[in-house]
Design a protein around this motif. Structure first.
Motif, PDB file in Angstrom:
ATOM      1  N   MET A 332       0.841  -1.210   0.000  1.00 40.34           N
ATOM      2  CA  MET A 332       0.000   0.000   0.000  1.00 40.34           C
ATOM      3  C   MET A 332       0.872   1.254   0.000  1.00 40.34           C
ATOM      4  N   ILE A 333       1.911   1.248   0.824  1.00 37.67           N
ATOM      5  CA  ILE A 333       2.797   2.408   0.917  1.00 37.67           C
ATOM      6  C   ILE A 333       3.484   2.651  -0.418  1.00 37.67           C
ATOM      7  N   LEU A 334       3.956   1.585  -1.055  1.00 38.79           N
ATOM      8  CA  LEU A 334       4.615   1.721  -2.353  1.00 38.79           C
ATOM      9  C   LEU A 334       3.645   2.211  -3.423  1.00 38.79           C
ATOM     10  N   LEU A 335       2.446   1.649  -3.454  1.00 39.12           N
ATOM     11  CA  LEU A 335       1.455   2.078  -4.441  1.00 39.12           C
ATOM     12  C   LEU A 335       1.073   3.534  -4.230  1.00 39.12           C
ATOM     13  N   ASN A 336       0.957   3.936  -2.965  1.00 44.43           N
ATOM     14  CA  ASN A 336       0.676   5.340  -2.653  1.00 44.43           C
ATOM     15  C   ASN A 336       1.775   6.227  -3.219  1.00 44.43           C
ATOM     16  N   ASN A 337       3.016   5.861  -2.946  1.00 41.20           N
ATOM     17  CA  ASN A 337       4.147   6.666  -3.397  1.00 41.20           C
ATOM     18  C   ASN A 337       4.216   6.727  -4.919  1.00 41.20           C
ATOM     19  N   ILE A 338       4.063   5.586  -5.571  1.00 43.78           N
ATOM     20  CA  ILE A 338       4.169   5.535  -7.034  1.00 43.78           C
ATOM     21  C   ILE A 338       3.040   6.311  -7.692  1.00 43.78           C
ATOM     22  N   SER A 339       1.814   6.094  -7.225  1.00 43.66           N
ATOM     23  CA  SER A 339       0.659   6.738  -7.867  1.00 43.66           C
ATOM     24  C   SER A 339       0.615   8.236  -7.610  1.00 43.66           C
ATOM     25  N   SER A 340       1.376   8.701  -6.613  1.00 48.59           N
ATOM     26  CA  SER A 340       1.400  10.136  -6.313  1.00 48.59           C
ATOM     27  C   SER A 340       2.343  10.908  -7.223  1.00 48.59           C
ATOM     28  N   GLY A 341       3.173  10.206  -8.000  1.00 47.67           N
ATOM     29  CA  GLY A 341       4.153  10.944  -8.789  1.00 47.67           C
ATOM     30  C   GLY A 341       4.562  10.285 -10.086  1.00 47.67           C
ATOM     31  N   LEU A 342       3.640   9.573 -10.747  1.00 48.72           N
ATOM     32  CA  LEU A 342       3.961   8.942 -12.023  1.00 48.72           C
ATOM     33  C   LEU A 342       4.342   9.997 -13.059  1.00 48.72           C
ATOM     34  N   VAL A 343       5.382   9.723 -13.807  1.00 44.53           N
ATOM     35  CA  VAL A 343       5.870  10.644 -14.837  1.00 44.53           C
ATOM     36  C   VAL A 343       5.510  10.073 -16.210  1.00 44.53           C
ATOM     37  N   VAL A 344       4.803  10.854 -17.013  1.00 46.90           N
ATOM     38  CA  VAL A 344       4.408  10.439 -18.361  1.00 46.90           C
ATOM     39  C   VAL A 344       5.288  11.162 -19.374  1.00 46.90           C
ATOM     40  N   ASN A 345       5.981  10.404 -20.196  1.00 54.31           N
ATOM     41  CA  ASN A 345       6.872  10.969 -21.206  1.00 54.31           C
ATOM     42  C   ASN A 345       6.141  11.022 -22.550  1.00 54.31           C
ATOM     43  N   ARG A 346       5.433  12.123 -22.785  1.00 54.06           N
ATOM     44  CA  ARG A 346       4.594  12.235 -23.984  1.00 54.06           C
ATOM     45  C   ARG A 346       5.398  12.062 -25.274  1.00 54.06           C
ATOM     46  N   ALA A 347       6.551  12.696 -25.332  1.00 53.67           N
ATOM     47  CA  ALA A 347       7.334  12.650 -26.567  1.00 53.67           C
ATOM     48  C   ALA A 347       7.719  11.212 -26.917  1.00 53.67           C
ATOM     49  N   MET A 348       8.086  10.437 -25.915  1.00 49.81           N
ATOM     50  CA  MET A 348       8.475   9.053 -26.171  1.00 49.81           C
ATOM     51  C   MET A 348       7.262   8.211 -26.550  1.00 49.81           C
ATOM     52  N   ILE A 349       6.138   8.471 -25.924  1.00 45.28           N
ATOM     53  CA  ILE A 349       4.903   7.756 -26.275  1.00 45.28           C
ATOM     54  C   ILE A 349       4.562   8.008 -27.737  1.00 45.28           C
ATOM     55  N   GLN A 350       4.655   9.277 -28.156  1.00 48.31           N
ATOM     56  CA  GLN A 350       4.331   9.628 -29.537  1.00 48.31           C
ATOM     57  C   GLN A 350       5.330   9.010 -30.509  1.00 48.31           C
ATOM     58  N   LYS A 351       6.597   9.046 -30.134  1.00 48.92           N
ATOM     59  CA  LYS A 351       7.617   8.438 -30.988  1.00 48.92           C
ATOM     60  C   LYS A 351       7.342   6.952 -31.190  1.00 48.92           C
ATOM     61  N   ASN A 352       6.958   6.262 -30.112  1.00 49.78           N
ATOM     62  CA  ASN A 352       6.716   4.825 -30.211  1.00 49.78           C
ATOM     63  C   ASN A 352       5.499   4.505 -31.053  1.00 49.78           C
ATOM     64  N   TYR A 353       4.417   5.275 -30.889  1.00 47.60           N
ATOM     65  CA  TYR A 353       3.240   4.909 -31.678  1.00 47.60           C
ATOM     66  C   TYR A 353       3.339   5.361 -33.128  1.00 47.60           C
ATOM     67  N   HIS A 354       4.177   6.364 -33.401  1.00 48.34           N
ATOM     68  CA  HIS A 354       4.329   6.789 -34.798  1.00 48.34           C
ATOM     69  C   HIS A 354       5.025   5.727 -35.639  1.00 48.34           C
ATOM     70  N   VAL A 355       5.786   4.837 -34.998  1.00 44.86           N
ATOM     71  CA  VAL A 355       6.407   3.734 -35.740  1.00 44.86           C
ATOM     72  C   VAL A 355       5.345   2.822 -36.336  1.00 44.86           C
ATOM     73  N   ASP A 356       4.274   2.569 -35.575  1.00 44.69           N
ATOM     74  CA  ASP A 356       3.243   1.626 -36.008  1.00 44.69           C
ATOM     75  C   ASP A 356       1.958   2.290 -36.470  1.00 44.69           C
ATOM     76  N   LEU A 357       1.859   3.607 -36.291  1.00 49.92           N
ATOM     77  CA  LEU A 357       0.629   4.293 -36.665  1.00 49.92           C
ATOM     78  C   LEU A 357       0.250   4.086 -38.131  1.00 49.92           C
ATOM     79  N   PRO A 358       1.199   4.145 -39.062  1.00 48.82           N
ATOM     80  CA  PRO A 358       0.812   3.911 -40.458  1.00 48.82           C
ATOM     81  C   PRO A 358       0.164   2.541 -40.674  1.00 48.82           C
ATOM     82  N   PHE A 359       0.658   1.517 -39.984  1.00 50.45           N
ATOM     83  CA  PHE A 359       0.056   0.190 -40.128  1.00 50.45           C
ATOM     84  C   PHE A 359      -1.369   0.185 -39.574  1.00 50.45           C
ATOM     85  N   MET A 360      -1.557   0.835 -38.414  1.00 49.51           N
ATOM     86  CA  MET A 360      -2.897   0.864 -37.823  1.00 49.51           C
ATOM     87  C   MET A 360      -3.878   1.643 -38.685  1.00 49.51           C
TER      88      MET A 360
END
Length: 466
Positions: A332-360
């Motif tokens: 519980m303590i770990l989940l509290n700590n993790i969920s309080s500060g998750l970091v989302v890297n938008r640029a990397m997410i976009q880079k990854n899906y752009h590789v397969d986006l044309p196929f989709m």
């Protein structure tokens, strides 16, 4: 949580149980239990440091832990020395106390779990529209959103919340109470001169004073170890969820799409200074796996009980019950700590899906060509050939996906060239992900957490001692 299962709380709870028994016996007319006796017992309900030493001496002498504490309590409450434990067996204090600890430990965990669900719900709402590549079989699949993926964790945690609530609700209606040596209440029937109603009332009074709603009508010398099975099953199931969430975050960290909190001066590796290891999620997986495996121990212990009781449950229960709850609390303590500060890297997410986006997007291209009056089968064949060629370039040559350039250079697709940008817009591939997030939070999370609103407000973000 450590205090709940500590020796001080254990033996102080035994004293509370002896007080409740004496009070109830006095209320039902037993002579010899004086107000002074009750008063002295109440004055010394919390065991003090020097009394542990007295109890150790008594236990060495008498070779019986409960009787050692009966005699120790009698030394500091002399007016009650002759009536402490009247009519009871050892399991009156040991088992009833254990059930109190299970209840109190569940009461400690439930608001913490509710707070984790609330934090993840806030995260899911914030990123409900953020497209991300979905994965099935570890391979690129249809797109989801960052928030939609978090609702998968939320739904499983809600199941854990309901499982723990159910375990608690059943526990508080199945107190052992005052049942005697083999569950027949014969000793209490004797001291009440055969008055069955007073014996039943004694059981009822002790149960109420302990804060339980009802006691089990028929027990052996102990409460059924089936209760331990049900409670630890709920904890172990939560352990599975903890490992699943930790594993997902570790995979996303490997893809550089998401990271757990990382302090400014934190060191990821003593040798590789650039590293940001997902150590919180790895620890969560380790603890979750440990917790999941406790269920086998309580199952074996329950199955191994003989007739009215056997003592081969003693050591394993003293280990497994506290450690299950301590392990769950750590998760519980770990989940509290993790969920309080998750970091989302938008640029990397976009880079990854752009590789397969044309196929989709190929199905969108095919449908658009059909709308322009062309054969679906012809469009499919053109797309099939070019997709395989583009995939070969990506996989074997390590080059960017050039499917869109191939389409633009193919005269067959001229009718839809002006639509390509719209047909490839990531938001067109996420389906109802944003709506699903809002519905999960509104219809699943909100009702489940309503009873915990005030408690959630008092739970702070957890700090970790690494």
């Amino acid at each position: 949580m450590k205090y709940i299962f500590s020796p001080r709380n254990r033996f102080s709870t035994w004293r509370e149980l002896w007080i409740w028994l004496a009070e109830s016996e006095r209320e039902l007319g037993l002579e010899g239990i004086t107000p002074t006796a009750i008063e002295q017992m109440r004055d010394h309900v919390r065991i003090q440091d020097h009394e542990f030493e007295l109890a150790a001496v008594e236990e060495k002498r008498r070779r019986h832990d409960v009787m050692a504490h009966v005699h120790t309590y009698g030394q500091i409450a002399p007016a009650a020395a002759g009536i402490i434990h009247w009519g009871a067996t050892s399991c009156y204090v040991t088992d009833n106390a254990d059930q109190i600890f299970l209840r109190d430990a569940l009461d400690l965990l439930l608001p913490k779990l509710a707070a984790v669900i609330q934090r993840l719900s806030n995260f899911a709402l914030e990123y409900r529209d953020e497209p991300a590549l979905g994965y099935t079989h570890g391979q690129a699949a249809q797109m989801v959103t960052v928030g939609k993926r978090a609702t998968i964790w939320i739904e499983d945690l809600l199941d854990d919340l309901h499982n723990l609530e159910h375990a608690r609700d059943r526990l508080v209606a199945k107190f052992r109470g005052a049942k005697g040596t083999t569950g027949t209440q014969a000793s209490f029937l004797a001291i009440f001169n055969g008055d069955h109603e007073k014996v039943k009332k004694l059981d009822e009074l002790v149960t109420q004073k302990a804060g339980f709603t009802a006691s089990v009508r028929s027990t052996t010398q102990t409460y059924s170890r089936k209760i331990d099975v049900d409670v630890v099953h709920a904890l172990s199931s939560f352990g599975c969820t903890a490992e699943r969430i930790g594993g997902d975050i570790r995979h996303l960290a490997m893809l550089k799409e998401m990271e757990e909190p990382f302090e400014q001066d934190q060191i990821g590796s003593s040798a590789m200074a650039y590293k940001r290891n997902p150590m919180r999620s790895e620890r969560l997986c380790s603890l979750g796996r440990t917790l999941a495996n406790f269920s086998a121990n309580v199952e074996q212990t329950y199955k191994s009980q003989w007739l009215e009781r056997s003592l081969d449950d003693s050591a394993i229960r003293r280990i497994v019950l506290p450690e299950s709850f301590l392990c769950a609390d750590a998760c519980m303590i770990l989940l509290n700590n993790i969920s309080s500060g998750l970091v989302v890297n938008r640029a990397m997410i976009q880079k990854n899906y752009h590789v397969d986006l044309p196929f989709m997007a190929t199905e969108n291209f095919i449908m658009a060509m059909v709308n322009k009056g062309h054969s679906r089968q012809d469009a499919h064949e053109h797309i099939r050939v070019m997709s395989q060629e583009a995939a070969k370039v990506v996989k074997q040559e390590g080059k960017p996906n050039d499917l869109i350039e191939r389409i633009k250079n193919n005269k067959f697709f001229d009718p839809i060239l002006d639509q390509l940008e719209d047909l490839m817009r990531p938001s067109t591939f996420i389906g109802r992900s944003p709506e699903i997030v809002k519905e999960v939070v509104e219809f699943d999370v909100a009702p489940a957490l309503k009873k915990y609103e005030s408690a959630i407000g008092n739970i702070r973000d957890a700090d970790l001692a690494v």
